[in-house]
Design an enzyme around this catalytic site. Structure first.
Site, short mmCIF file in Angstrom:
data_model
loop_
_atom_site.label_atom_id
_atom_site.label_comp_id
_atom_site.label_asym_id
_atom_site.label_seq_id
_atom_site.Cartn_x
_atom_site.Cartn_y
_atom_site.Cartn_z
N ASP A 75 -71.13 -35.55 -89.11
CA ASP A 75 -70.62 -36.06 -90.38
C ASP A 75 -71.33 -37.33 -90.82
O ASP A 75 -72.08 -37.93 -90.04
CB ASP A 75 -69.10 -36.28 -90.31
N HIS A 146 -58.29 -35.37 -86.16
CA HIS A 146 -59.47 -34.85 -86.87
C HIS A 146 -60.67 -34.70 -85.94
O HIS A 146 -60.82 -35.41 -84.96
CB HIS A 146 -59.80 -35.67 -88.13
N GLU A 151 -59.95 -33.51 -91.73
CA GLU A 151 -58.68 -34.21 -91.71
C GLU A 151 -57.50 -33.22 -91.69
O GLU A 151 -57.67 -32.06 -92.07
CB GLU A 151 -58.57 -35.07 -92.98
C1 GLP Z 1 -64.50 -41.01 -86.87
C2 GLP Z 1 -65.52 -39.86 -86.86
C3 GLP Z 1 -65.19 -38.82 -85.82
C4 GLP Z 1 -64.85 -39.54 -84.53
C5 GLP Z 1 -63.52 -40.25 -84.73
C6 GLP Z 1 -63.10 -41.12 -83.56
O1 GLP Z 1 -63.86 -41.15 -88.09
N1 GLP Z 1 -65.68 -39.20 -88.12
O2 GLP Z 1 -66.28 -37.92 -85.66
O3 GLP Z 1 -64.71 -38.64 -83.49
O4 GLP Z 1 -63.44 -40.93 -85.94
O5 GLP Z 1 -63.78 -42.33 -83.52
P1 GLP Z 1 -63.70 -43.29 -82.26
O6 GLP Z 1 -64.44 -42.61 -81.18
O7 GLP Z 1 -64.38 -44.56 -82.70
O8 GLP Z 1 -62.27 -43.48 -81.97
#
Ligand code: GLP
Length: 250
Positions: A75, A146, A151
């Site tokens: 993404d 997500h 979402e």
């Molecule tokens: C983000 C990304 C995801 C990721 C998630 C968790 O918004 N779009 O792909 O897995 O949130 O992030 P983190 O690993 O910093 O908790």
């Protein structure tokens, strides 16, 4: 490390984030070793940082070679300039691509500046297909379940598409921006179908704030309200947790 199984999903519960990262590195590096022209699906976020350090280290030590590896990221914010230090392109260059012997042209992150975004999404799917599909997809999980930026919703989206981020995600991600107003309101993300078509999936999750999302994914209903729950229908998923993220399933 404790090994568990939930609805066919292999779950490894590690004592620490370091152990979790080492386990993930072992699996991903092991897979890359078997196939030089590997197609690797990548994720951003803090969760896979230890894995990326591990891969860079293994590359430096000559244990794995990225010279023929191709990558597709899950993404990217939309719109965003790739030079913005909050873009996922910037994150990937900094935390992985600049530290390994990969060819930049073989690294793909959705285009946060695409003029015709719909056409871009279609071409991203085509490019994944043309590369032979994703051999292994690395995933994190959001606090709301997500995956990528898929979402909570009333349905599962199949292919790469544009999403409007939820308030919850904008808040969670605002820690990286100067203020919540500066977080882009939209993103381009692989669909849940794109993710499910990967041959193998490795999810890394740490921290207590993910414990509910993890519990929902592994023990709740399969529902688009927790998009990660669909992973139960995939035949090769490994979820690697630290004790905190696993605290509600033990
Ligand atoms: C983000 C990304 C995801 C990721 C998630 C968790 O918004 N779009 O792909 O897995 O949130 O992030 P983190 O690993 O910093 O908790």
């Amino acid at each position: 490390m404790k090994k568990m199984q939930f609805h066919g999903i292999k779950v490894l519960v590690c004592d620490s984030y370091d152990e979790l990262s080492a386990e993930a590195t072992k699996i991903v590096a092991g897979a890359i070793k078997k196939k030089p022209r590997f197609v690797l699906g990548l994720a951003t976020g803090t969760s896979p940082l230890g894995l990326y350090k591990g891969l860079a280290k293994a590359n430096k030590a000559g244990e794995i070679d990225f010279s023929e590896v191709r990558t597709f990221n899950l993404d990217e914010y939309y719109p965003i300039d790739p030079k913005n230090d909050q873009s996922y392109r910037y994150f990937m260059n900094k935390n992985l691509f600049n530290k390994i012997n990969i060819k930049k042209k073989n690294t793909r992150v959705p285009d946060g500046q695409a003029k015709d975004v719909k056409a871009f999404c279609e071409s991203y799917e085509e490019d994944i297909k043309a590369a032979g599909g994703i051999d292994l997809q690395v995933l994190g999980i959001g606090r709301n379940g997500h995956i990528g930026f898929n979402e909570p919703a009333d349905k599962f989206y199949d292919k790469t598409h544009v999403v409007t981020l939820t308030k919850n995600t904008i808040e969670a991600n605002s820690r990286f921006f100067e203020s919540a107003d500066l977080v882009p309101k939209k993103a381009i993300t692989m669909g849940v179908g794109t993710i499910m078509r990967a041959k193998k999936i490795v999810m890394v999750v740490n921290g207590e704030n993910k414990a509910d999302a993890v519990k929902g994914m592994l023990t709740g209903d399969v529902t688009p309200k927790n998009q990660a729950s669909i992973l139960r229908f995939h035949k090769d998923v490994t979820v690697i947790l630290d004790k905190e993220a696993a605290s509600k399933i033990l």
